[in-house]
Design a protein around this motif. Structure first.
Motif, PDB file in Angstrom:
ATOM      1  N   GLU A   3     104.666  91.490  78.410  1.00 41.02           N
ATOM      2  CA  GLU A   3     105.630  90.996  79.065  1.00 41.02           C
ATOM      3  C   GLU A   3     106.757  91.376  78.363  1.00 41.02           C
ATOM      4  O   GLU A   3     107.030  91.360  77.130  1.00 41.02           O
ATOM      5  CB  GLU A   3     105.647  89.538  79.343  1.00 41.02           C
ATOM      6  N   ALA A  13     110.388 101.272  77.635  1.00 36.37           N
ATOM      7  CA  ALA A  13     109.561 100.973  78.600  1.00 36.37           C
ATOM      8  C   ALA A  13     108.232 101.712  78.769  1.00 36.37           C
ATOM      9  O   ALA A  13     107.134 101.464  78.890  1.00 36.37           O
ATOM     10  CB  ALA A  13     110.362 100.649  79.965  1.00 36.37           C
ATOM     11  N   ALA A  17     104.256 100.763  78.403  1.00 36.59           N
ATOM     12  CA  ALA A  17     103.547 101.168  79.360  1.00 36.59           C
ATOM     13  C   ALA A  17     102.388 102.193  78.806  1.00 36.59           C
ATOM     14  O   ALA A  17     101.028 101.761  79.054  1.00 36.59           O
ATOM     15  CB  ALA A  17     104.158 101.971  80.403  1.00 36.59           C
ATOM     16  N   VAL A  40     106.148 103.271  85.487  1.00 36.59           N
ATOM     17  CA  VAL A  40     107.182 102.257  84.830  1.00 36.59           C
ATOM     18  C   VAL A  40     108.511 102.876  84.703  1.00 36.59           C
ATOM     19  O   VAL A  40     109.512 102.364  84.716  1.00 36.59           O
ATOM     20  CB  VAL A  40     106.597 101.691  83.727  1.00 36.59           C
ATOM     21  N   VAL A  44     111.906 101.263  86.188  1.00 39.55           N
ATOM     22  CA  VAL A  44     112.982 100.842  85.043  1.00 39.55           C
ATOM     23  C   VAL A  44     114.361 101.473  85.358  1.00 39.55           C
ATOM     24  O   VAL A  44     115.335 100.918  85.099  1.00 39.55           O
ATOM     25  CB  VAL A  44     112.455 100.770  83.555  1.00 39.55           C
ATOM     26  N   TYR A  55     116.039  94.566  82.887  1.00 40.19           N
ATOM     27  CA  TYR A  55     115.091  94.389  83.687  1.00 40.19           C
ATOM     28  C   TYR A  55     114.032  93.633  82.848  1.00 40.19           C
ATOM     29  O   TYR A  55     114.179  93.141  81.760  1.00 40.19           O
ATOM     30  CB  TYR A  55     114.313  95.917  83.940  1.00 40.19           C
ATOM     31  N   MET A  57     109.877  93.406  82.695  1.00 39.55           N
ATOM     32  CA  MET A  57     108.719  93.921  83.080  1.00 39.55           C
ATOM     33  C   MET A  57     107.498  93.349  82.592  1.00 39.55           C
ATOM     34  O   MET A  57     107.256  92.621  81.487  1.00 39.55           O
ATOM     35  CB  MET A  57     108.654  95.364  82.293  1.00 39.55           C
ATOM     36  N   HIS A  58     106.393  93.240  83.601  1.00 44.13           N
ATOM     37  CA  HIS A  58     105.143  92.750  83.218  1.00 44.13           C
ATOM     38  C   HIS A  58     103.799  93.615  83.560  1.00 44.13           C
ATOM     39  O   HIS A  58     104.040  94.089  84.593  1.00 44.13           O
ATOM     40  CB  HIS A  58     104.987  91.130  83.924  1.00 44.13           C
ATOM     41  N   VAL A  68     101.916  96.432  87.481  1.00 44.21           N
ATOM     42  CA  VAL A  68     103.178  96.614  87.088  1.00 44.21           C
ATOM     43  C   VAL A  68     104.222  95.885  87.982  1.00 44.21           C
ATOM     44  O   VAL A  68     104.010  95.877  89.151  1.00 44.21           O
ATOM     45  CB  VAL A  68     103.769  98.178  87.101  1.00 44.21           C
ATOM     46  N   VAL A  70     108.261  94.721  87.896  1.00 43.63           N
ATOM     47  CA  VAL A  70     109.582  95.121  87.209  1.00 43.63           C
ATOM     48  C   VAL A  70     110.631  94.219  88.054  1.00 43.63           C
ATOM     49  O   VAL A  70     110.985  94.581  89.495  1.00 43.63           O
ATOM     50  CB  VAL A  70     110.111  96.608  86.986  1.00 43.63           C
TER      51      VAL A  70
END
Length: 122
Positions: A3, A13, A17, A40, A44, A55, A57-58, A68, A70
């Motif tokens: 996360e 990012a 990833a 990703v 992003v 952003y 992101m998870h 993914v 975002v």
């Protein structure tokens, strides 16, 4: 699971990833790690350009897919537009995201923003 609540840029990012995909056991198919990084990167990029400059992101995975998510600050869903082959002003990202994933879903919230969920087969 990774996360990242991030003011950082696209390269960060993408690196997160790629490292996440490479850490999975068993690893995804050879080209899938780079696919995760590209998806990703595009999500992003959209969040930073069109979603308020930040952003969240998870990343997660199960036996079948990499997931993914975002999130950004804009309630506006991504919009598909014709790619600009002349001036290079964009229009490629959403097409690319949709072609590299098995599903993409846009969910309103939390708050005034949205979250874009993408599923990439392993």
């Amino acid at each position: 699971m990774v996360e990242d609540d991030c003011p950082f840029g696209i390269a960060h990012a993408r690196d997160v990833a790629r490292a996440f995909a490479e850490s999975l056991v068993p690893p995804p198919a050879a080209d899938r790690g780079e696919t995760v990084a590209v998806v990703v990167s595009e999500l992003v990029t959209n969040a930073l350009r069109h979603g308020g400059g930040r952003y969240r992101m998870h990343l997660s995975a199960d036996a079948d897919a990499v997931h993914v998510a975002v999130g950004d600050l804009s309630p506006e869903p991504p919009r598909e537009r014709d790619p600009d082959y002349t001036d290079g002003t964009g229009g490629f990202g959403w097409h690319m995201i949709r072609s590299l994933t098995s599903s993409v879903t846009v969910i309103p919230g939390p708050g005034r923003g949205k979250i874009v969920y993408a599923v990439i087969p392993r």
